[in-house]
Design a protein around this motif. Structure first.
Motif, PDB file in Angstrom:
ATOM      1  N   ARG A 143       0.849  -1.210   0.000  1.00  0.00           N
ATOM      2  CA  ARG A 143       0.000   0.000   0.000  1.00  0.00           C
ATOM      3  C   ARG A 143       0.877   1.251   0.000  1.00  0.00           C
ATOM      4  N   ARG A 144       1.959   1.229   0.755  1.00  0.00           N
ATOM      5  CA  ARG A 144       2.869   2.381   0.780  1.00  0.00           C
ATOM      6  C   ARG A 144       3.520   2.591  -0.582  1.00  0.00           C
ATOM      7  N   LEU A 145       3.838   1.496  -1.244  1.00  0.00           N
ATOM      8  CA  LEU A 145       4.420   1.601  -2.576  1.00  0.00           C
ATOM      9  C   LEU A 145       3.428   2.231  -3.546  1.00  0.00           C
ATOM     10  N   GLU A 146       2.170   1.819  -3.473  1.00  0.00           N
ATOM     11  CA  GLU A 146       1.124   2.411  -4.328  1.00  0.00           C
ATOM     12  C   GLU A 146       0.963   3.907  -4.031  1.00  0.00           C
ATOM     13  N   LYS A 147       0.886   4.258  -2.740  1.00  0.00           N
ATOM     14  CA  LYS A 147       0.757   5.673  -2.378  1.00  0.00           C
ATOM     15  C   LYS A 147       1.969   6.458  -2.846  1.00  0.00           C
ATOM     16  N   GLY A 148       3.140   5.865  -2.670  1.00  0.00           N
ATOM     17  CA  GLY A 148       4.377   6.540  -3.067  1.00  0.00           C
ATOM     18  C   GLY A 148       4.446   6.810  -4.550  1.00  0.00           C
ATOM     19  N   THR A 149       4.023   5.840  -5.366  1.00  0.00           N
ATOM     20  CA  THR A 149       4.061   6.067  -6.812  1.00  0.00           C
ATOM     21  C   THR A 149       3.010   7.092  -7.232  1.00  0.00           C
ATOM     22  N   SER A 150       1.908   7.154  -6.496  1.00  0.00           N
ATOM     23  CA  SER A 150       0.903   8.185  -6.794  1.00  0.00           C
ATOM     24  C   SER A 150       1.448   9.575  -6.495  1.00  0.00           C
ATOM     25  N   LYS A 151       2.217   9.685  -5.413  1.00  0.00           N
ATOM     26  CA  LYS A 151       2.730  10.985  -4.992  1.00  0.00           C
ATOM     27  C   LYS A 151       4.023  11.382  -5.711  1.00  0.00           C
ATOM     28  N   PHE A 152       4.971  10.424  -5.856  1.00  0.00           N
ATOM     29  CA  PHE A 152       6.299  10.738  -6.367  1.00  0.00           C
ATOM     30  C   PHE A 152       6.593  10.171  -7.756  1.00  0.00           C
ATOM     31  N   GLY A 153       5.625   9.468  -8.333  1.00  0.00           N
ATOM     32  CA  GLY A 153       5.897   8.846  -9.629  1.00  0.00           C
ATOM     33  C   GLY A 153       6.907   7.726  -9.458  1.00  0.00           C
ATOM     34  N   THR A 154       7.953   7.731 -10.266  1.00  0.00           N
ATOM     35  CA  THR A 154       8.966   6.676 -10.187  1.00  0.00           C
ATOM     36  C   THR A 154      10.261   7.164  -9.525  1.00  0.00           C
ATOM     37  N   ASP A 155      10.144   8.134  -8.641  1.00  0.00           N
ATOM     38  CA  ASP A 155      11.310   8.596  -7.870  1.00  0.00           C
ATOM     39  C   ASP A 155      11.447   7.682  -6.656  1.00  0.00           C
ATOM     40  N   TRP A 156      12.086   6.528  -6.873  1.00  0.00           N
ATOM     41  CA  TRP A 156      12.133   5.457  -5.872  1.00  0.00           C
ATOM     42  C   TRP A 156      12.841   5.880  -4.597  1.00  0.00           C
ATOM     43  N   LYS A 157      13.864   6.712  -4.714  1.00  0.00           N
ATOM     44  CA  LYS A 157      14.585   7.162  -3.516  1.00  0.00           C
ATOM     45  C   LYS A 157      13.679   8.028  -2.634  1.00  0.00           C
ATOM     46  N   SER A 158      12.860   8.864  -3.251  1.00  0.00           N
ATOM     47  CA  SER A 158      11.922   9.689  -2.475  1.00  0.00           C
ATOM     48  C   SER A 158      10.871   8.820  -1.797  1.00  0.00           C
ATOM     49  N   ILE A 159      10.371   7.831  -2.520  1.00  0.00           N
ATOM     50  CA  ILE A 159       9.377   6.931  -1.939  1.00  0.00           C
ATOM     51  C   ILE A 159       9.979   6.208  -0.744  1.00  0.00           C
ATOM     52  N   LEU A 160      11.192   5.712  -0.919  1.00  0.00           N
ATOM     53  CA  LEU A 160      11.870   4.975   0.147  1.00  0.00           C
ATOM     54  C   LEU A 160      12.108   5.849   1.369  1.00  0.00           C
ATOM     55  N   SER A 161      12.432   7.120   1.156  1.00  0.00           N
ATOM     56  CA  SER A 161      12.722   7.991   2.293  1.00  0.00           C
ATOM     57  C   SER A 161      11.469   8.559   2.964  1.00  0.00           C
ATOM     58  N   HIS A 162      10.337   8.615   2.248  1.00  0.00           N
ATOM     59  CA  HIS A 162       9.117   9.203   2.806  1.00  0.00           C
ATOM     60  C   HIS A 162       8.136   8.186   3.396  1.00  0.00           C
ATOM     61  N   TYR A 163       8.336   6.908   3.082  1.00  0.00           N
ATOM     62  CA  TYR A 163       7.437   5.867   3.586  1.00  0.00           C
ATOM     63  C   TYR A 163       8.246   4.806   4.314  1.00  0.00           C
ATOM     64  N   LYS A 164       7.592   4.119   5.243  1.00  0.00           N
ATOM     65  CA  LYS A 164       8.282   3.100   6.026  1.00  0.00           C
ATOM     66  C   LYS A 164       8.221   1.748   5.307  1.00  0.00           C
ATOM     67  N   PHE A 165       9.424   1.220   5.007  1.00  0.00           N
ATOM     68  CA  PHE A 165       9.571  -0.105   4.412  1.00  0.00           C
ATOM     69  C   PHE A 165      10.528  -0.900   5.285  1.00  0.00           C
ATOM     70  N   ASP A 166      10.585  -2.196   5.045  1.00  0.00           N
ATOM     71  CA  ASP A 166      11.582  -3.029   5.713  1.00  0.00           C
ATOM     72  C   ASP A 166      12.933  -2.314   5.611  1.00  0.00           C
ATOM     73  N   LYS A 167      13.683  -2.294   6.693  1.00  0.00           N
ATOM     74  CA  LYS A 167      14.919  -1.500   6.732  1.00  0.00           C
ATOM     75  C   LYS A 167      15.966  -1.948   5.718  1.00  0.00           C
ATOM     76  N   THR A 168      15.828  -3.147   5.184  1.00  0.00           N
ATOM     77  CA  THR A 168      16.806  -3.629   4.207  1.00  0.00           C
ATOM     78  C   THR A 168      16.368  -3.405   2.766  1.00  0.00           C
ATOM     79  N   ARG A 169      15.194  -2.818   2.543  1.00  0.00           N
ATOM     80  CA  ARG A 169      14.723  -2.556   1.182  1.00  0.00           C
ATOM     81  C   ARG A 169      15.550  -1.444   0.538  1.00  0.00           C
TER      82      ARG A 169
END
Length: 119
Positions: free
Chosen positions: A77-103
């Motif tokens: 769900r966070r990945l879906e929200k992140g792509t809606s907000k940031f598009g394909t800026d994966w580093k921004s998605i990773l820094s703005h949403y909580k994922f497993d610490k090793t992702r």
């Protein structure tokens, strides 16, 4: 005749090209010539480029990665929200949403491609 210059910069695949590739394979299978001729791709693309890109997509969608951490529903769900907000800026998605610490940002990209194009 000298060999062709292999130092030409490669053009990254766009989201539209990836969608065209996946749709082309659904229709024509692995007939790369048909996919290349019937769908729109960058003029520099070859049948081999399509074959290699599709193999890369399959590799990541089949779970053959070194890591076998399962994705939680919350992460998806966070990945879906992140792509809606940031598009394909994966580093921004990773820094703005909580994922497993090793992702990594690359893992987010691969998962998104898997979800989006393996239907």
């Amino acid at each position: 005749v000298p060999p062709p210059d292999k130092s030409v910069a490669k053009v990254p695949f766009t989201e539209q090209e990836i969608a065209n590739l996946c749709n082309g394979v659904k229709i024509f299978g692995r007939s790369w010539t048909c996919v290349l001729l019937r769908f729109q791709f960058h003029p520099s693309r070859s049948r081999g480029d399509l074959r290699r890109k599709f193999a890369q997509i399959e590799k990541f969608s089949s779970g053959n990665k070194k890591s076998s951490r399962k994705w939680s529903g919350k992460e998806l769900r966070r990945l879906e929200k992140g792509t809606s907000k940031f598009g394909t800026d994966w580093k921004s998605i990773l820094s703005h949403y909580k994922f497993d610490k090793t992702r990594s940002a690359n893992e987010l990209c691969n998962k998104w491609l898997t979800i989006r194009y393996s239907e």
